[in-house]
Design a protein around this motif. Structure first.
Motif, PDB file in Angstrom:
ATOM      1  N   UNK A 147       0.831  -1.204   0.000  1.00  0.00           N
ATOM      2  CA  UNK A 147       0.000   0.000   0.000  1.00  0.00           C
ATOM      3  C   UNK A 147       0.866   1.255   0.000  1.00  0.00           C
ATOM      4  N   UNK A 148       1.964   1.230   0.752  1.00  0.00           N
ATOM      5  CA  UNK A 148       2.856   2.389   0.822  1.00  0.00           C
ATOM      6  C   UNK A 148       3.390   2.774  -0.556  1.00  0.00           C
ATOM      7  N   UNK A 149       3.889   1.791  -1.280  1.00  0.00           N
ATOM      8  CA  UNK A 149       4.519   2.068  -2.573  1.00  0.00           C
ATOM      9  C   UNK A 149       3.548   1.877  -3.724  1.00  0.00           C
ATOM     10  N   UNK A 150       2.309   1.473  -3.391  1.00  0.00           N
ATOM     11  CA  UNK A 150       1.250   1.250  -4.382  1.00  0.00           C
ATOM     12  C   UNK A 150       1.683   0.239  -5.444  1.00  0.00           C
TER      13      UNK A 150
ATOM     14  N   UNK B 217      -1.180   5.163   7.136  1.00  0.00           N
ATOM     15  CA  UNK B 217      -0.319   6.138   7.810  1.00  0.00           C
ATOM     16  C   UNK B 217       1.066   6.106   7.172  1.00  0.00           C
ATOM     17  N   UNK B 218       1.521   4.908   6.843  1.00  0.00           N
ATOM     18  CA  UNK B 218       2.818   4.760   6.191  1.00  0.00           C
ATOM     19  C   UNK B 218       2.867   5.408   4.818  1.00  0.00           C
ATOM     20  N   UNK B 219       1.744   5.447   4.109  1.00  0.00           N
ATOM     21  CA  UNK B 219       1.707   6.120   2.807  1.00  0.00           C
ATOM     22  C   UNK B 219       2.057   7.597   2.974  1.00  0.00           C
ATOM     23  N   UNK B 220       1.562   8.201   4.072  1.00  0.00           N
ATOM     24  CA  UNK B 220       1.849   9.616   4.331  1.00  0.00           C
ATOM     25  C   UNK B 220       3.262   9.827   4.861  1.00  0.00           C
ATOM     26  N   UNK B 221       3.743   8.891   5.677  1.00  0.00           N
ATOM     27  CA  UNK B 221       5.059   9.053   6.308  1.00  0.00           C
ATOM     28  C   UNK B 221       6.210   8.659   5.388  1.00  0.00           C
ATOM     29  N   UNK B 222       6.010   7.599   4.582  1.00  0.00           N
ATOM     30  CA  UNK B 222       7.116   7.065   3.796  1.00  0.00           C
ATOM     31  C   UNK B 222       6.760   6.774   2.341  1.00  0.00           C
TER      32      UNK B 222
ATOM     33  N   UNK C 195       3.822  15.874   1.867  1.00  0.00           N
ATOM     34  CA  UNK C 195       3.552  16.190   3.265  1.00  0.00           C
ATOM     35  C   UNK C 195       4.835  16.462   4.048  1.00  0.00           C
ATOM     36  N   UNK C 196       5.896  16.788   3.333  1.00  0.00           N
ATOM     37  CA  UNK C 196       7.125  17.171   4.014  1.00  0.00           C
ATOM     38  C   UNK C 196       6.901  18.468   4.785  1.00  0.00           C
ATOM     39  N   UNK C 197       7.527  18.570   5.957  1.00  0.00           N
ATOM     40  CA  UNK C 197       7.380  19.748   6.817  1.00  0.00           C
ATOM     41  C   UNK C 197       5.917  19.975   7.214  1.00  0.00           C
ATOM     42  N   UNK C 198       5.190  18.873   7.363  1.00  0.00           N
ATOM     43  CA  UNK C 198       3.809  18.936   7.848  1.00  0.00           C
ATOM     44  C   UNK C 198       3.764  18.219   9.204  1.00  0.00           C
TER      45      UNK C 198
ATOM     46  N   UNK D  48      -2.459  12.095   9.275  1.00  0.00           N
ATOM     47  CA  UNK D  48      -3.148  11.882   8.002  1.00  0.00           C
ATOM     48  C   UNK D  48      -2.825  10.491   7.479  1.00  0.00           C
ATOM     49  N   UNK D  49      -3.872   9.732   7.194  1.00  0.00           N
ATOM     50  CA  UNK D  49      -3.708   8.462   6.491  1.00  0.00           C
ATOM     51  C   UNK D  49      -4.159   8.703   5.056  1.00  0.00           C
ATOM     52  N   UNK D  50      -3.462   8.148   4.100  1.00  0.00           N
ATOM     53  CA  UNK D  50      -3.773   8.500   2.710  1.00  0.00           C
ATOM     54  C   UNK D  50      -3.489   7.353   1.759  1.00  0.00           C
ATOM     55  N   UNK D  51      -4.066   7.486   0.579  1.00  0.00           N
ATOM     56  CA  UNK D  51      -3.765   6.561  -0.526  1.00  0.00           C
ATOM     57  C   UNK D  51      -3.902   7.337  -1.820  1.00  0.00           C
ATOM     58  N   UNK D  52      -2.889   7.244  -2.638  1.00  0.00           N
ATOM     59  CA  UNK D  52      -2.903   7.932  -3.923  1.00  0.00           C
ATOM     60  C   UNK D  52      -3.318   6.968  -5.024  1.00  0.00           C
ATOM     61  N   UNK D  53      -3.742   7.530  -6.145  1.00  0.00           N
ATOM     62  CA  UNK D  53      -4.138   6.693  -7.268  1.00  0.00           C
ATOM     63  C   UNK D  53      -4.023   7.433  -8.580  1.00  0.00           C
TER      64      UNK D  53
END
Length: 705
Positions: free
Chosen positions: A408-411, A590-595, A602-605, A612-617
């Motif tokens: 999920x982190x690296x999709x 959560x790892x998607x946002x952190x790593x 989300x750098x410097x956030x 923030x938990x997220x998933x891109x697509x």
């Protein structure tokens, strides 16, 4: 023989008898009319000189959760024509009058005559003709310049049968510059069918001259907003001129709709969506070699624990003011025009798009409850072969043997291809078995995909889960069309791809093959969702498993401030996942946002304070550029953004999603100041605004819940 004198006297006697008989009959008839039936006829004569005129009520307000007016009313100059008086003028004078008044209101005499025609009469045009009382002046123009209205009032001798008066029409205060057109909706005149149904059911809240809600909350809560019309009984002379008022039944203003929308958040969302689309259109797409089209977009901001919609934006949009006073054919054609992007279509609830990798958390849930575990490791290779086709990762990246969290982190597409292919091999390799078990399809349905969310807005789309049953039904529906293409020699208008596809579809388009299964596992193929469906599903992960019915309305309040109805959050179901699975997916996102793929946006956030938990697509669509998605949530909110033909998920939508969270939580750099949050208390309280008798509205009290 009788003499001539005798015959003359006989004739005279007969005539006298006849005359006497006629006078006797007339006397009896007069006695009957004046004495016996006099009272009845006097009552009828009196009633014929009294006319009933409808007085339209003031429509109810629509306000946001803080009490800010989103839709209000304003005074508008209206020019009307009394058809009774107009009909008593000579034809030449009628024409001259219509030309004179038409010049002032930008109407031709022919257009005005069409407006004056009674609906149902020969030659009347639906939507243009008059559907109201025959004794009421017919409005021919609204929002006319004041100078035109004053000319009518000051020069009545030049404008017989013409009336200028002020009436209330819808107004849009636009706090924080918001548009919100697809949520608010619009009004238009009642149709013949609607009026006939109202008469048949005894509904007196509408009449032939009413305007009713056609879209958005204006339509959904029309019964509350419209109020009850009043009636004036006026005495008229034989020429139809009003002599004075007989009586009046006052109308009742419409009730106020309090929504969960926050205008300040809505303003941020609309600005970010518009800015993102503009930026995408100026950005080169390395795949196609041209700038992104970015033809549409949507954002949904929803409370995770209640399903209340805080903001909802869609592009392209339109100005709701365009409906006030009547819309022209040219304006209406633009709103429906595909060239203009079909502005009337609200992409958040009616737009349907392939979800791409935002689909993967739900596939993870399906896998972890059907044989896979959190310890499972699969190869995230650069490609995965299915038959003679190789399905690849984005940019052919490879990460070796990884678990669901890292996938999920690296999709990683190939990781989920393997999951989808494994289930297809185990349960569904028989392409004729439409009832074959499919854990991933069933999990998607559990999360509410493929059906309406139940939001209180009309016209919601249901999305589509492209499973075996759908594919077979679609093949039956389209078989003749594609077989017809395949049966003919290929022409210059038919591409090689379409011609080959038509031949294959004709023969075996019903078959749910391995390629369908692996595409489904990453949100590609024929499966489509609405942004709202995706927001609700992510909300279920955020709140521990509850699927809420998204809701715009918060309460109905009478004009005197009495709360008539509250709309409490309503659960539509539960995803029925073990807490351990929900927690695992939550940590992975959560790892998607952190790593992972969203981290660079989300750098410097301050992620430790605002988690923030997220998933891109980046969903691929044949013949079009990629659809950009970011689906995300915190403990309080779900934020989903989509830009059609807009590029990658985090690349295009990431900055806007970050800006929305900054507004929601009062983030400035690495600092979080709740006092600077868009909503006092960060989350709106359950309490409602206070409505004072002087018309003022005060914001609700109490912190967020």
């Amino acid at each position: 023989m009788a003499s001539a004198d005798t015959r003359s006297r006989l004739r005279l006697i007969v005539i006298q008898a006849l005359v006497f008989s006629l006078f006797a009959t007339l006397f009896v008839r007069l006695y009957y009319l004046q004495v016996v039936s006099g009272a009845d006829y006097r009552t009828q004569a009196a009633s014929q000189s009294v006319r009933e005129i409808v007085v339209q009520p003031q429509r109810g307000l629509i306000v946001d959760a803080q009490g800010r007016p989103l839709v209000a009313n304003r005074m508008s100059w209206v020019i009307s024509v009394d058809r009774t008086l107009l009909g008593k003028l000579p034809e030449r004078q009628q024409q001259a009058l219509l030309e004179r008044i038409g010049a002032g209101v930008d109407r031709s005499p022919q257009q005005i005559r069409k407006q004056l025609a009674t609906c149902g009469d020969p030659g009347s045009i639906a939507g243009v003709c008059w559907n109201g009382s025959p004794y009421q002046a017919v409005p021919i123009a609204r929002d006319v310049p004041e100078r035109v209205a004053l000319r009518v009032l000051e020069q009545p001798e030049d404008h017989p049968a013409v009336i200028a008066e002020q009436q209330t029409v819808r107004a849009y205060p636009q706090p924080f510059g918001i548009n919100l057109a697809h949520v608010l909706g619009y009004l238009s005149p009642i149709t013949d069918g609607e009026y006939d149904r109202a008469v048949a059911t005894g509904d007196r809240s509408v009449n032939g001259a009413s305007s009713v809600g056609r879209a958005g909350v204006e339509k959904q809560y029309d019964d509350w907003l419209r109020g009850m019309p009043g009636y004036r009984r006026v005495a008229v002379d034989s020429m139809g001129r009003v002599l004075g008022e007989e009586s009046e039944v006052p109308g009742q203003p419409g009730d106020t709709l309090v929504t969960s929308i926050d205008a300040k958040v809505q303003g941020v969302v609309e600005q970010q969506l518009a800015r993102t689309i503009a930026t995408a259109r100026a950005t080169r797409d390395e795949v196609t070699g041209r700038n992104y089209v970015a033809d549409a977009g949507a954002v949904v901001v929803m409370e995770a624990d209640t399903g209340r919609v805080v903001a909802m934006a869609s592009q392209p949009t339109y100005d709701p003011e365009v409906w006030v006073g009547g819309i022209s054919k040219k304006q209406l054609a633009t709103l429906y025009s595909e060239a203009a992007g079909t502005p009337l279509l609200g992409r958040a609830t009616q737009g349907q798009f392939a979800p791409g990798s935002t689909w993967k958390p739900f596939m993870t849930a399906g896998a972890l409850t059907n044989g896979y575990t959190t310890d499972t490791r699969l190869d995230c290779s650069s490609g995965f072969a299915v038959g003679n086709r190789v399905f690849k990762n984005y940019e052919s990246g490879a990460y070796g043997s990884i678990g669901f969290d890292k996938a999920l982190e690296v999709s990683c597409n190939t990781f989920f291809y393997r999951v989808g292919y494994s289930f297809w091999q185990r349960f569904g390799s028989d392409v004729d078995d439409v009832n074959a078990k499919d854990p991933l399809v069933e999990e998607a349905k559990t999360f509410g995909f493929g059906s309406e969310t139940g939001i209180d807005l009309p016209g919601e789309a249901s999305g589509r889960i492209a499973d075996r049953r759908w594919k077979r039904a679609y093949w039956k529906q389209m078989k003749d069309y594609y077989c017809g293409i395949a049966a003919k020699p290929q022409d210059s208008k038919t591409s090689d791809f379409v011609y080959t596809f038509a031949g294959e579809f004709c023969v075996e388009g019903f078959a749910y093959r391995a390629g369908d299964a692996v595409n489904f596992s990453i949100g590609q193929g024929d499966t489509i969702v609405t942004p709202l469906q995706l927001a609700r599903a992510y909300g279920a992960i955020a709140n521990g498993g509850t699927l809420w019915e998204p809701r715009i309305a918060k309460a109905i309040v009478s004009p005197d401030g009495t709360v008539l109805k509250r709309f409490k959050p309503k659960a539509a179901g539960d995803v029925d996942l073990p807490d351990s699975v929900i927690s695992y997916i939550d940590e992975a996102l959560t790892g998607v946002s952190l790593r992972g793929t969203m981290n660079w946006r989300l750098l410097e956030f301050p992620l430790e304070q605002v988690k923030i938990r997220s998933k891109t697509g980046s969903a691929e669509v044949y013949g079009k550029q990629s659809t950009s998605w970011v689906a995300s949530y915190t403990d309080d909110y779900v934020v989903v953004m989509m830009v059609s033909q807009g590029g990658t998920g985090s690349g295009t939508s990431g900055p806007a999603v970050r800006a929305i969270y900054e507004a929601l939580y009062g983030v400035d750099g690495m600092e979080v100041d709740p006092e600077q949050a868009a909503i006092p208390g960060v989350v709106a309280p359950d309490s409602l605004p206070s409505f004072k008798r002087d018309g003022s509205i005060l914001p609700p009290t109490g912190g967020g819940s």
